[in-house]
Write an enzyme that holds these catalytic residues in place. Structure first.
Site, PDB file in Angstrom:
ATOM      1  CG  HIS A   1      -2.042   0.995   1.098  1.00  0.00           C
ATOM      2  ND1 HIS A   1      -1.871   2.355   1.320  1.00  0.00           N
ATOM      3  CD2 HIS A   1      -3.348   0.841   0.755  1.00  0.00           C
ATOM      4  CE1 HIS A   1      -3.010   2.973   1.136  1.00  0.00           C
ATOM      5  NE2 HIS A   1      -3.930   2.083   0.782  1.00  0.00           N
TER       6      HIS A   1
ATOM      7  CD  GLU B   1      -5.624   1.567  -2.946  1.00  0.00           C
ATOM      8  OE1 GLU B   1      -6.709   1.851  -2.424  1.00  0.00           O
ATOM      9  OE2 GLU B   1      -4.612   1.294  -2.285  1.00  0.00           O
TER      10      GLU B   1
END
EC number: 5.3.1.1
Length: 237
Positions: A91, A160
């Site tokens: 992430h 993302e």
């Protein structure tokens, strides 16, 4: 069509509020015909036994070890206690704020893929990279796949764009389509999720994009009523 809807709680919720959220969600899903695969990623202090019928609990982070002297980390042994077999890796917030390098992310992937974990592997470009143009963006995204075995059967990729995470500014449908179409040429059968200011107002349109196999959602999924609305709006009409 069944897709994947994953909620990343980040540093939000306690064990008590996570349990309330999960119980409410379980009751809701018992009454609704939601065809999607659902994953929740609470903070490590709020992990619960992975025994829910309608969704699975995953971990936001773990160190590539069974156990040992790694202060502040959790390893495979701690996840085993909860029956957890899903994990986020790569992430952007861990890369940016905690200094996790590509080599480090690849080591995590290697360890947990050898132990049959379902891995949600995150990639995404910054605003400065985006401004350098499409070619630079695509080259950067490809570099974030170095050391990752794309033949691993339990791998999911979450695209993302960093500039869309938590900003309220989602990538346009055209931007998502463009990047996902390119990534699909590399990834093939690997499920490809979109993340970045996904909410109830845009979930249906995002799910209409053929190259989007699911979503990884942040703040819009932290309140149970908001998450329920996302689930309801995700259905085709």
């Amino acid at each position: 069509m069944s897709k994947i809807i994953a909620s990343n709680f980040k540093t939000n919720h306690t064990r008590k509020t996570t349990l309330a959220f999960c119980n409410h969600l379980e009751n809701f899903l018992n009454q609704k015909n939601i065809p999607h695969q659902i994953r929740l990623f609470p903070p490590n202090t709020a992990l619960l036994d992975n025994h829910f019928k309608n969704f699975k609990i995953g971990a936001q982070n773990a160190y590539f070890t069974k156990n040992g002297s790694f202060t502040g980390e959790i390893g495979e042994e701690q996840l085993e206690e909860f029956g957890i077999q899903s994990l986020l890796i790569g992430h952007s917030e861990r890369r940016e704020y905690l200094g996790e390098t590509q080599v480090f992310c690849a080591k995590k992937f290697e360890y947990f893929s050898q132990r049959d974990f379902e891995i949600f592997y995150c990639i995404g470009e910054s605003l400065s990279t985006k401004k350098e143009g499409l070619e630079k963006t695509l080259t950067f995204l490809q570099s974030q796949l170095q050391g990752i075995d794309l033949d691993y059967p339990k791998l999911l990729i979450a695209y993302e764009p960093i500039w869309a995470i938590g900003t309220g500014i989602s990538a346009t449908l055209e931007e998502i389509t463009q990047i996902h179409t390119y990534l699909k040429q590399i990834l093939g059968r690997i499920p490809l999720l979109y993340g970045g200011s996904v909410k109830s107002q845009n979930i249906r349109e995002i799910f209409k994009i053929p190259s989007v196999d699911g979503v990884l959602i942040g703040s819009a999924s932290w309140e149970i009523e908001s998450f329920k609305q996302i689930l309801e709006n995700s259905l085709e009409k």
